[in-house]
Design an enzyme around this catalytic site. Structure first.
Site, short mmCIF file in Angstrom:
data_model
loop_
_atom_site.label_atom_id
_atom_site.label_comp_id
_atom_site.label_asym_id
_atom_site.label_seq_id
_atom_site.Cartn_x
_atom_site.Cartn_y
_atom_site.Cartn_z
N SER A 1 0.79 -1.23 0.00
CA SER A 1 0.00 0.00 0.00
C SER A 1 0.83 1.28 0.00
O SER A 1 1.54 1.56 -0.95
CB SER A 1 -0.94 -0.05 1.19
OG SER A 1 -1.89 0.96 1.09
N ASP B 1 -6.72 2.29 -1.95
CA ASP B 1 -7.81 2.18 -0.98
C ASP B 1 -7.96 3.44 -0.12
O ASP B 1 -8.82 3.49 0.75
CB ASP B 1 -7.74 0.91 -0.12
CG ASP B 1 -6.43 0.75 0.62
OD1 ASP B 1 -5.65 1.71 0.67
OD2 ASP B 1 -6.19 -0.36 1.14
N SER C 1 3.81 2.17 14.77
CA SER C 1 3.12 1.87 13.51
C SER C 1 2.95 0.37 13.36
O SER C 1 3.80 -0.40 13.82
CB SER C 1 3.93 2.43 12.33
OG SER C 1 3.53 1.80 11.13
#
Ligand code: G16
Length: 569
Positions: free
Chosen positions: A68, A272, A527
């Site tokens: 991503s 997305d 993260s």
């Protein structure tokens, strides 16, 4: 042991996908993510796991190879559950166990999982695979296929897809085509149905979005006059471009020609996420992020619900990154309850399912809208009972639900130009229908392409310019930073990641820093997709937000084992 699981073959094949010694990975915010060269064994094993999940659910399972928003050298993998949703949390644990098993234990760990989840090994398995445009993705998806086939599963490899497209394919296949046809053509047809025209500028992060938006062009009868930038023909994936760059740096991507006051948007690497922005006549950059999108869509839905005068509850779900102004606006002006969950669409999605209508968006532009079964039933019943103007609104909502819930609904296409000519606020007839079709395209986990179509439709229906949309509320100045530490797991958090529990002293340090600034707030969290700690700060001015973020970064560096260069002010 079992004729349906050829364990000899498994042992032989897994030797081609050996696990690097000592490597431990977690199924994180969005699956496994790390440097592409460390992922071959994980891909093979996720092929194995997808077979088990498919046998257990007696459904098609998806495997998406993508990292991503991460840099091009990274890669990753996530599994897609039967209804096009993220993998169930209990299976994330199995995924982590399987990915971290030493080679010699692979068989026994796999057998353990099949026993725990009571898989019928005689059941057929079917897995569909998609991948993004990273150079490493093709080879890694071959390793997934290897894993699926060695356990006797069947595979359909879609090749290059956006992540939401793979979610769509999985859902279509598990509902016998009721939702749509499980092909890219089917996806384009579904999404483009109500839109004969679309204009604007799109930064595609040098990723898959460019390819797929390009493919969609013929499905718009008046053409798609969208200008694509960063289409992957030159630059590097997500490098100085894409939704994550624009959101975190609060500036336009490189490679886009912005004319003043023109609507622009950016996708991320697997399409997305979406964020909007424009440059005003004075050259100032304005960002309209996921919070602004949630506000636009939820106020629109709230209007419809008020019209039918029924008590359908609308809830909005955000994360700690949501701008304080957006939360206030939603609660005080739109008057919808707002909830905060941990980062990761899987968490927001889960919370959003508690409402009749659940709107969820992360500030980074990842999100969608969900309708409950109860809401669907209620609205359908209302539509029957009411005859007057109210019934119209109920029917509208009913259509929205039908569409969200994947029943096909054929409505008259309408051009956005025509929509634009209607009076602002007018919510009847053909343009509502067009909106319903667009809303139907919203995917189970958020999709940059369909979100874009819905946003464009809402803007047209309400007669709003991007400037007017932006003016709904003013963001509190904010700053996001990353800090490198030796082991980010030394930080643990609570209260939807807004408070640090460990290491000792860090939360106290943050509290003291926050007190120095007006209207301020700050938090830190490890993260789940990159090997860093994220820092977020907001305050009454950009200088204050910047300075608070910097000071908090220093505290993280000092108290949580910072490595490399100290944070710079
Ligand atoms: C993924 C998740 C998002 C999340 C983002 C950042 O996005 O799908 O829900 O906000 O990672 O997560 P973290 O802060 O834990 O790194 P994407 O677009 O990278 O798949």
């Amino acid at each position: 042991e079992d004729e349906d699981m050829d364990l000899d073959a498994l042992t032989k094949r897994s030797a081609f996908h050996a696990k690097p010694d000592g490597l431990i990975l977690q199924y994180g915010t969005a699956g496994f993510r790390t440097k592409a060269e460390h992922l071959d064994h994980v891909m093979f094993r996720m092929g194995l796991l997808a077979v088990l999940r498919s046998k257990q659910t007696k459904s098609t399972i998806g495997v998406m190879v993508t990292a991503s928003h991460n840099p091009e050298e990274d890669n990753g993998v996530k599994l897609v559950d039967p209804l096009g949703e993220m993998l169930a949390p209990s299976w994330e644990e199995h995924a982590t166990c399987l990915a971290n098993a030493e080679d010699q234990n692979l068989q026994s760990v796999l057998m353990d999982i099949s026993e725990k989840v009571a898989v019928n090994l005689h059941q057929d398995a079917f897995v569909v695979i998609g991948r993004d445009t990273r150079p490493s993705s093709e080879k890694l998806s071959q390793s997934v296929i290897d894993g699926v086939t060695v356990l006797g599963g069947q595979v359909h490899d879609y090749g290059l897809l956006t992540t939401p497209q793979l979610h769509y394919m999985v859902y279509c296949r598990n509902t016998s085509g009721q939702y749509g046809e499980a092909t890219t053509e089917g996806y384009y047809e579904k999404l483009s149905k109500a839109f004969v025209e679309l204009t604007g500028q799109v930064d595609c992060a040098n990723g898959i979005g460019a390819l797929k938006l390009g493919e969609m062009k013929p499905y718009f009868s008046q053409g798609l006059s969208v200008q694509l930038f960063n289409d992957g023909s030159g630059g590097k994936l997500n490098y100085f471009c894409g939704a994550d760059f624009v959101k975190t740096h609060q500036k336009p991507p490189q490679g886009i020609e912005m004319k003043s006051n023109e609507r622009c948007c950016s996708f991320d690497g697997d399409a997305d996420r979406i964020v909007y922005y424009y440059q005003d006549v004075d050259g100032h950059f304005h960002l309209l992020d996921g919070d602004k999108i949630a506000t636009l869509i939820s106020s629109f839905l709230k209007e419809l619900v008020l019209e039918i005068g029924e008590s359908l509850n609308i809830g909005v779900v955000q994360t700690a990154y949501a701008n304080g102004s957006s939360t206030r606006y939603l609660e005080e002006v739109v008057k919808v309850p707002v909830y905060c969950t941990k980062t990761g669409v899987k968490h927001l999605h889960h919370k959003a399912q508690e409402f009749d209508i659940g709107v969820y968006f992360e500030a980074n532009g990842h999100g969608t809208v969900l309708f409950s079964k109860a809401a669907e039933t209620k609205i359908k019943q209302l539509a029957k009972e009411l005859e007057d103007k109210k019934s119209k609104a109920a029917k509208m909502l009913e259509n929205v639900i039908d569409l969200f819930n994947q029943c096909s609904c054929l409505l008259t296409p309408v051009s956005s130009a025509e929509l634009g000519r209607r009076q602002p606020g007018q919510t009847e007839g053909i343009h509502i229908q067009a909106l319903l079709v667009l809303l139907s395209s919203l995917q189970a986990t958020g999709d940059a392409i369909s979100d874009m179509l819905v946003i464009e439709a809402v803007l047209a229906l309400k007669g709003l310019t991007i400037q007017q949309w932006d003016a709904l509320y003013t963001d509190l100045p904010n700053r996001q930073l990353k800090v490198k530490v030796a082991d980010r797991q030394v930080i643990s958090t609570t209260d939807a990641e807004r408070q640090v529990v460990k290491p000792p002293g860090l939360q106290e340090a943050i509290n003291d820093l926050v007190k120095k600034y007006k209207l301020s707030r700050a938090f830190v969290r490890p993260s789940g997709t990159e090997d860093i700690v994220r820092v977020y700060a907001e305050a009454d001015s950009q200088e204050s937000a910047d300075s608070l973020a910097y000071e908090v970064s220093l505290a993280v560096f000092q108290l949580a084992g910072g490595v490399g260069e100290r944070p710079q002010s």
